[in-house]
Design a protein around this motif. Structure first.
Motif, PDB file in Angstrom:
ATOM      1  N   ASN A 126      10.958 -13.082  27.087  1.00  0.00           N
ATOM      2  CA  ASN A 126      10.684 -12.479  25.783  1.00  0.00           C
ATOM      3  C   ASN A 126      11.547 -13.073  24.669  1.00  0.00           C
ATOM      4  N   ILE A 127      12.870 -13.026  24.830  1.00  0.00           N
ATOM      5  CA  ILE A 127      13.790 -13.489  23.790  1.00  0.00           C
ATOM      6  C   ILE A 127      14.826 -14.401  24.443  1.00  0.00           C
ATOM      7  N   ARG A 128      14.964 -15.584  23.920  1.00  0.00           N
ATOM      8  CA  ARG A 128      15.927 -16.544  24.479  1.00  0.00           C
ATOM      9  C   ARG A 128      16.926 -16.925  23.389  1.00  0.00           C
ATOM     10  N   LEU A 129      18.202 -16.728  23.684  1.00  0.00           N
ATOM     11  CA  LEU A 129      19.275 -17.104  22.779  1.00  0.00           C
ATOM     12  C   LEU A 129      20.001 -18.302  23.378  1.00  0.00           C
ATOM     13  N   THR A 130      19.951 -19.430  22.713  1.00  0.00           N
ATOM     14  CA  THR A 130      20.542 -20.658  23.233  1.00  0.00           C
ATOM     15  C   THR A 130      21.475 -21.265  22.192  1.00  0.00           C
ATOM     16  N   SER A 131      22.710 -21.521  22.596  1.00  0.00           N
ATOM     17  CA  SER A 131      23.692 -22.179  21.726  1.00  0.00           C
ATOM     18  C   SER A 131      23.882 -21.429  20.416  1.00  0.00           C
ATOM     19  N   LEU A 132      24.073 -20.125  20.515  1.00  0.00           N
ATOM     20  CA  LEU A 132      24.445 -19.311  19.363  1.00  0.00           C
ATOM     21  C   LEU A 132      25.952 -19.087  19.379  1.00  0.00           C
TER      22      LEU A 132
ATOM     23  N   SER B 262      11.332 -21.154  29.671  1.00  0.00           N
ATOM     24  CA  SER B 262      11.091 -21.179  28.230  1.00  0.00           C
ATOM     25  C   SER B 262      10.951 -19.764  27.697  1.00  0.00           C
ATOM     26  N   GLY B 263      11.047 -19.633  26.389  1.00  0.00           N
ATOM     27  CA  GLY B 263      10.999 -18.315  25.782  1.00  0.00           C
ATOM     28  C   GLY B 263       9.786 -18.134  24.894  1.00  0.00           C
ATOM     29  N   TRP B 264       9.457 -16.875  24.653  1.00  0.00           N
ATOM     30  CA  TRP B 264       8.412 -16.547  23.672  1.00  0.00           C
ATOM     31  C   TRP B 264       9.018 -16.629  22.258  1.00  0.00           C
TER      32      TRP B 264
ATOM     33  N   MET C 267      15.611 -10.934  28.192  1.00  0.00           N
ATOM     34  CA  MET C 267      16.512 -11.710  27.350  1.00  0.00           C
ATOM     35  C   MET C 267      17.313 -12.685  28.206  1.00  0.00           C
ATOM     36  N   ASN C 268      17.469 -13.897  27.699  1.00  0.00           N
ATOM     37  CA  ASN C 268      18.279 -14.898  28.378  1.00  0.00           C
ATOM     38  C   ASN C 268      19.291 -15.445  27.382  1.00  0.00           C
ATOM     39  N   ILE C 269      20.570 -15.287  27.697  1.00  0.00           N
ATOM     40  CA  ILE C 269      21.652 -15.771  26.836  1.00  0.00           C
ATOM     41  C   ILE C 269      22.255 -16.989  27.505  1.00  0.00           C
ATOM     42  N   HIS C 270      22.109 -18.163  26.880  1.00  0.00           N
ATOM     43  CA  HIS C 270      22.474 -19.421  27.541  1.00  0.00           C
ATOM     44  C   HIS C 270      23.315 -20.272  26.599  1.00  0.00           C
ATOM     45  N   GLN C 271      24.460 -20.717  27.089  1.00  0.00           N
ATOM     46  CA  GLN C 271      25.351 -21.612  26.354  1.00  0.00           C
ATOM     47  C   GLN C 271      25.755 -21.026  24.997  1.00  0.00           C
TER      48      GLN C 271
END
Length: 495
Positions: free
Chosen positions: A241-247, A196-198, A265-269
């Motif tokens: 810290n920062i999660r980018l999902t389905s952007l 999970s992200g903050w 940072m996590n860039i997912h899907q």
């Protein structure tokens, strides 16, 4: 009687001039609205590129009318001049009343590009670094995602203490997150759902985050002391810290992530997402704090980043395709890595990876590919590492298909296929004797590995740099220092 007729006639002429000027100004406004006149200050800041604002054109009409009034008044009697002045004043007041709503309509009071803007402070945020501003940020976000025109969220200067932010779409129109202040996480170590992200941005199209140098401070120093995956296996329940999902079709620029409790940072899907001038800052002792992790995403671009962390600067997970990493400075950390891969079943292929024009310094590894032993089938295909400078790096070029950092791995060879790999124009210094290590799987040997113009010198007291290989026959072109595959390499449990 005849003497009074001329001033009266002049008076009506003056009124007629003013009326015509106002009518023309209104006509200009209508025509400009019909052709899509700029509707915000950002677009009219550059007059050499844009038409003059409507307000200024109206002012020119008013100025012309005033000149006509002054000319007429100078030829009139005192009584007529007074009447003309009174009429001009009334007309001027009428024009001001007309300009005000026009200005509001055009966004001349600070509206956001293409639409309205919402300031987090107007919704109650304090920005004092002590007050929990989470509710204010969520309130602003709820307004932005239902807006029917493109909207900007404004974060003024300050330090905003926020807990978990779920900034989720879809939104009706594009959103721009315009930051001039910093975000700060609570320092307390609280467990969350794995991965999970903050701060989470999710399910967004055409989203823009303009950081303007803003800092996302995860305050993770306390967490690092308890974040020991090797011993507990529970590090993934700390927040990213920062999660980018389905952007999709989105851009993140000008931010710094510092002291994250887990990954920065996590860039997912995601698809077609660009990270520009996104920086990572954490000390070497920050365990499991990968700088930027990409997985199951297509068309991601990372440019102009400086990454200092305690793990991989950039880690590339399964399902990543058409990734470009360019102009990144990495170190300290563990280098730029594809993988680890093969730990879980049904991982998606990694294809079309380009890493170029990067500087890697004082890291444990340079550019590497890592897969687990005893793995299910997988694939890495078409990867290019080009124009890389190594500065005192322990293992500048590494393929490791027996990656086993905790010593508790399955038996048997890795079944992740590595093919069409190109290491080109890589130069600098190695802090160990082995500068190039290609340890491929005996059950799935590497295919079509190319080494071109490699020049790596060892700083180690152990002697000149060497190149060690296993289960691979690389194609060598151009200069190769050290000479390719002069030794048989052995498994190394080092991360």
């Amino acid at each position: 009687m005849v003497g009074l007729r001329k001033p009266k006639a002049l008076f009506f002429v003056v009124l007629l001039v003013i009326a015509i000027s106002i009518a023309n100004a209104a006509k200009d406004l209508k025509e400009k609205e019909d052709v899509g006149i700029p509707r915000n200050l950002h677009e009219v800041d550059h007059p050499e590129k844009k038409d003059a604002p409507v307000g200024s054109k109206i002012a020119e009409k008013v100025k012309g009318a005033a000149a006509s009034v002054a000319s007429a008044a100078s030829n009139a009697s005192a009584a007529s001049a007074a009447s003309a002045a009174s009429a001009a004043s009334a007309a001027s007041a009428g024009i001001k009343g007309a300009v005000a709503p026009i200005g509001n309509k055009l966004g001349l009071k600070g509206a956001a590009p293409g639409g309205p803007s919402i300031d987090v402070k107007t919704c109650g945020a304090k920005g004092d670094g002590k007050t929990d501003d989470s509710a204010a940020f969520m309130d602003v976000w709820k307004k932005a995602i239902v807006a029917t025109t493109p909207t900007t969220i404004l974060v003024p200067k300050g330090d905003y203490l926020v807990d978990n932010l779920e900034l989720e779409g879809p939104s009706k129109c594009a959103i721009t997150f315009e930051m001039h202040g910093n975000l700060k996480a609570p320092s307390a170590v609280t467990t969350r759902k794995p991965h999970s992200g903050w701060v989470n941005f999710k399910k967004l199209e055409n989203f823009v985050l303009n950081g303007n140098g803003a800092i996302f401070d995860g305050q993770g120093s306390v967490a690092w002391k308890v974040n020991d995956c090797k011993q507990t296996g529970k590090c993934n329940n700390l927040p990213i810290n920062i999660r980018l999902t389905s952007l999709n079709n989105s851009k993140i620029c000008g931010i710094t992530s510092t002291n994250s409790k887990l990954f920065h940072m996590n860039i997912h899907q995601c698809s077609n997402v660009t990270l520009q001038d996104v920086h990572i800052d954490a000390p070497p002792e920050s365990l499991n704090t990968d700088g930027i992790h990409i997985g199951k995403s297509i068309g991601v671009t990372i440019r102009g980043s400086k990454i200092k962390t305690g793990d991989d600067c950039i880690s590339i997970g399964d399902g990543t395709e058409n990734l470009l990493v360019e102009g990144v400075e990495c170190g300290p950390g563990h280098g730029i890595s594809i993988g680890s891969l093969g730990k879980y079943p049904n991982e998606q292929p990694v294809k079309g990876i380009t890493v170029r024009k990067c500087i890697i310094k004082h890291t444990d590894n340079g550019v590497r590919i890592k897969t687990w032993p005893g793995s299910p089938p997988g694939l890495v295909s078409n990867a290019l590492f080009e124009d890389i400078t190594m500065d005192n790096v322990s293992l500048p070029v590494l393929i490791d298909q027996v990656y086993c950092p905790d010593g508790k791995c399955k038996q048997g060879p890795s079944k992740v296929k590595l093919e069409n790999l190109n290491f080109k124009n890589i130069h600098g210094t190695s802090s160990t004797k082995i500068a190039v290590k290609l340890l491929c799987s005996p059950g799935c040997p590497c295919e079509n590995v190319c080494l071109s113009n490699i020049n790596l010198v060892s700083n180690s007291k152990e002697g000149a740099a060497v190149s060690a290989c296993s289960n691979v026959k690389p194609v060598v072109t151009g200069k190769m220092i050290p000479a390719a595959c002069t030794e048989e390499c052995k498994p190394d449990k080092k991360k």
